[in-house]
Design a protein around this motif. Structure first.
Motif, short mmCIF file in Angstrom:
data_model
loop_
_atom_site.label_atom_id
_atom_site.label_comp_id
_atom_site.label_asym_id
_atom_site.label_seq_id
_atom_site.Cartn_x
_atom_site.Cartn_y
_atom_site.Cartn_z
N GLN A 21 -5.54 -11.72 -1.20
CA GLN A 21 -5.12 -12.00 -2.57
C GLN A 21 -5.53 -10.94 -3.58
O GLN A 21 -5.02 -10.95 -4.70
N SER A 22 -6.41 -10.04 -3.24
CA SER A 22 -6.89 -9.04 -4.20
C SER A 22 -5.75 -8.18 -4.73
O SER A 22 -4.94 -7.67 -3.95
N PRO A 23 -5.65 -8.00 -6.07
CA PRO A 23 -4.62 -7.11 -6.63
C PRO A 23 -4.90 -5.64 -6.35
O PRO A 23 -4.01 -4.80 -6.43
N ASP A 24 -6.18 -5.32 -6.05
CA ASP A 24 -6.53 -3.95 -5.69
C ASP A 24 -6.09 -3.66 -4.26
O ASP A 24 -5.83 -4.57 -3.47
N LEU A 25 -6.03 -2.38 -3.93
CA LEU A 25 -5.58 -1.97 -2.61
C LEU A 25 -6.80 -1.84 -1.69
O LEU A 25 -7.63 -0.94 -1.85
N LEU A 26 -6.92 -2.76 -0.75
CA LEU A 26 -8.02 -2.75 0.21
C LEU A 26 -7.50 -2.25 1.56
O LEU A 26 -6.40 -2.60 1.97
N CYS A 27 -8.32 -1.43 2.21
CA CYS A 27 -7.86 -0.92 3.50
C CYS A 27 -9.03 -0.53 4.38
O CYS A 27 -10.16 -0.32 3.91
N ILE A 28 -8.75 -0.46 5.67
CA ILE A 28 -9.68 0.09 6.67
C ILE A 28 -8.92 1.20 7.38
O ILE A 28 -7.82 1.01 7.88
N VAL A 38 -4.45 -3.03 6.16
CA VAL A 38 -4.14 -2.91 4.73
C VAL A 38 -3.83 -4.30 4.20
O VAL A 38 -3.27 -5.14 4.91
N ASN A 39 -4.23 -4.57 2.96
CA ASN A 39 -3.91 -5.88 2.39
C ASN A 39 -2.51 -5.85 1.77
O ASN A 39 -1.90 -4.78 1.60
N PRO A 40 -1.94 -7.01 1.43
CA PRO A 40 -0.54 -7.06 0.94
C PRO A 40 -0.27 -6.25 -0.32
O PRO A 40 0.88 -5.91 -0.59
N SER A 41 -1.31 -5.93 -1.11
CA SER A 41 -1.08 -5.16 -2.33
C SER A 41 -0.49 -3.79 -2.03
O SER A 41 0.24 -3.22 -2.85
N TRP A 42 -0.81 -3.24 -0.86
CA TRP A 42 -0.23 -1.95 -0.46
C TRP A 42 1.29 -2.06 -0.34
O TRP A 42 2.03 -1.17 -0.80
N GLN A 43 1.74 -3.13 0.28
CA GLN A 43 3.19 -3.29 0.47
C GLN A 43 3.88 -3.50 -0.88
O GLN A 43 4.96 -2.97 -1.12
N ARG A 44 3.25 -4.29 -1.77
CA ARG A 44 3.85 -4.55 -3.08
C ARG A 44 3.93 -3.28 -3.92
O ARG A 44 4.91 -3.05 -4.63
N LEU A 45 2.90 -2.44 -3.84
CA LEU A 45 2.86 -1.26 -4.70
C LEU A 45 3.70 -0.11 -4.17
O LEU A 45 4.45 0.53 -4.91
N LEU A 46 3.60 0.17 -2.86
CA LEU A 46 4.29 1.33 -2.29
C LEU A 46 5.67 0.99 -1.73
O LEU A 46 6.48 1.90 -1.52
N GLY A 47 5.93 -0.28 -1.47
CA GLY A 47 7.25 -0.66 -0.98
C GLY A 47 7.45 -0.50 0.51
O GLY A 47 8.55 -0.75 1.03
N GLU A 50 4.15 -3.41 6.39
CA GLU A 50 2.84 -3.23 7.01
C GLU A 50 2.95 -2.33 8.24
O GLU A 50 2.08 -1.47 8.47
N LEU A 51 4.01 -2.50 9.03
CA LEU A 51 4.21 -1.68 10.22
C LEU A 51 4.35 -0.21 9.84
O LEU A 51 3.76 0.66 10.51
N GLU A 52 5.11 0.08 8.78
CA GLU A 52 5.28 1.48 8.35
C GLU A 52 3.96 2.08 7.90
O GLU A 52 3.66 3.25 8.16
N LEU A 53 3.16 1.29 7.20
CA LEU A 53 1.88 1.79 6.71
C LEU A 53 0.90 2.08 7.85
O LEU A 53 0.14 3.04 7.81
N LEU A 54 0.94 1.24 8.88
CA LEU A 54 -0.02 1.38 9.98
C LEU A 54 0.42 2.42 11.02
O LEU A 54 -0.41 2.97 11.73
N SER A 55 1.71 2.69 11.10
CA SER A 55 2.21 3.56 12.16
C SER A 55 2.40 5.01 11.72
O SER A 55 2.73 5.86 12.55
N SER A 56 2.20 5.30 10.44
CA SER A 56 2.38 6.67 9.95
C SER A 56 1.03 7.24 9.51
O SER A 56 0.15 6.49 9.05
N PRO A 57 0.81 8.56 9.66
CA PRO A 57 -0.44 9.16 9.21
C PRO A 57 -0.62 8.93 7.71
O PRO A 57 0.35 8.93 6.94
N ILE A 58 -1.85 8.72 7.29
CA ILE A 58 -2.13 8.48 5.87
C ILE A 58 -1.64 9.65 5.03
O ILE A 58 -1.12 9.46 3.93
#
Length: 360
Positions: A21-28, A38-47, A50-58
């Motif tokens: 639920q955190s509005p901030d972007l939390l990640c490991i 990554v928490n859901p705020s990443w998906q809301r902010l970057l569009g 979750e699969l795209e965020l985890l499968s691509s280099p940071i």
């Protein structure tokens, strides 16, 4: 201290809820340069999903100009150091540049990095607007100083000439033909003096106007750009914004200033909303005897008009105790609208909201 399994499970549930639920972007992140969680705020902010965020280099999400410095900071963390308040830019899936402020720390034995990022895009935009205005004002001051040097130099000769002519006048016979001739010469010198003054004043005026590009500005388009740039802020504040541009949609103004004005007034309304009351923002265009006008209303905390008067638009004038109140936003709006011949008026009542009336 021993914890029961029930209490441990309760804490785990709290942590999971906070992560989700955190509005901030939390990640490991892993030492291999990939996100692990990554928490859901990443998906809301970057569009991204979750699969795209985890499968691509940071690195693939980082704005290109910030890639090398971001890599340097990551290597710094991998050496066992924590990172505080580091700012860089990410790109959303839609191509929007997003500023993030990072706090990160490594866990070497698990080869993981835990991090929190805050979206500071609005703050960076306001800083850019403020710095642009300061640069413009500094440039104007420098031009005026250079003009003063030039004027003082160029006026020295005609002024000295006037003094010399006055000394040559016959004090005992001011009506003599010779005195009349000197008076005619003085008149010529005064005319030359006026021409020089007019030339420099016109030059300063032209330099001031040309510093800001005037153009036909389509306000609904600028409004959409502002909303796009702060969509997360609008969603998180649950603000409802309504517009009525039926009176007019286009105005002769500065595109940059229009963006800054709408950004500042909308974000101010969000910042100073009333707790427990759904925020409503209304933007409406209109005509009156003075010309084109726009009013931006909100139902926020409002101002005590007897206390603020016109000081509300002063530089660094603050009337709340909010930590992020710096007295810059309304000063920028006032400076920008008035720099191009317009005006701004505020009507407000404490606890009932505010209405800013812009006249172009």
């Amino acid at each position: 201290m021993r914890w029961s399994s029930g209490r441990t499970s309760w804490w785990i549930l709290i942590l999971i809820y906070f992560f989700q639920q955190s509005p901030d972007l939390l990640c490991i992140a892993g030492y291999d340069g990939y996100f692990k969680r990554v928490n859901p705020s990443w998906q809301r902010l970057l569009g991204y999903s979750e699969l795209e965020l985890l499968s691509s280099p940071i690195d693939s999400f980082v704005f290109l100009d910030d890639s090398q410095e971001t890599l340097n900071r990551r290597n710094y963390i991998l050496k066992g150091n924590s990172l505080l308040n580091y700012e860089n830019r990410y790109l959303s899936k839609q191509g929007k540049v997003i500023w993030l402020s990072w706090t990160s720390f490594p866990v070497p034995e698990r080869r993981l990095i835990y991090a929190i990022a805050k979206d500071i895009t609005v703050k960076k935009q306001l800083e850019a607007d403020r710095n642009a205005l300061i640069r413009q004002m500094s440039g104007s001051i420098e031009k005026m100083r250079q003009s003063n040097y030039t004027v003082s130099h160029d006026l020295r000769s005609p002024v000295n000439n006037l003094f010399a002519l006055i000394d040559l006048l016959d004090p005992m016979n001011p009506q003599s033909s010779e005195s009349q001739e000197f008076l005619d010469l003085i008149r010529v010198s005064l005319c030359r003096l006026k021409v020089i003054f007019d030339r420099y004043l016109t030059g300063v005026d032209n330099e001031e106007v040309s510093a800001v590009a005037m153009e036909s500005v389509f306000v609904p388009e600028i409004f959409k750009e502002v909303v796009f740039s702060i969509d997360t802020l609008i969603v998180s504040s649950e603000a409802r914004i309504s517009t009525d541009f039926s009176a007019w949609e286009t105005v002769r103004f500065s595109r940059v200033f229009m963006y800054s004005i709408l950004l500042n007034l909308i974000t101010n309304a969000i910042k100073y909303r009333r707790e427990g009351v759904g925020l409503k923002i209304e933007i409406e265009t209109m005509w009156d005897g003075k010309g084109q006008q726009m009013v931006i209303r909100d139902n926020g905390i409002g101002f005590d008009m007897d206390a603020v008067d016109r000081a509300i638009f002063g530089f660094r004038k603050k009337f709340t105790d909010l930590p992020d109140s710096n007295g810059i936003g309304l000063y920028l709006v006032s400076s920008q609208i008035r720099a191009l011949g317009g005006d701004i008026q505020l009507t407000s009542k404490k606890g009932e909201g505010s209405a800013f009336l812009l006249t172009f």
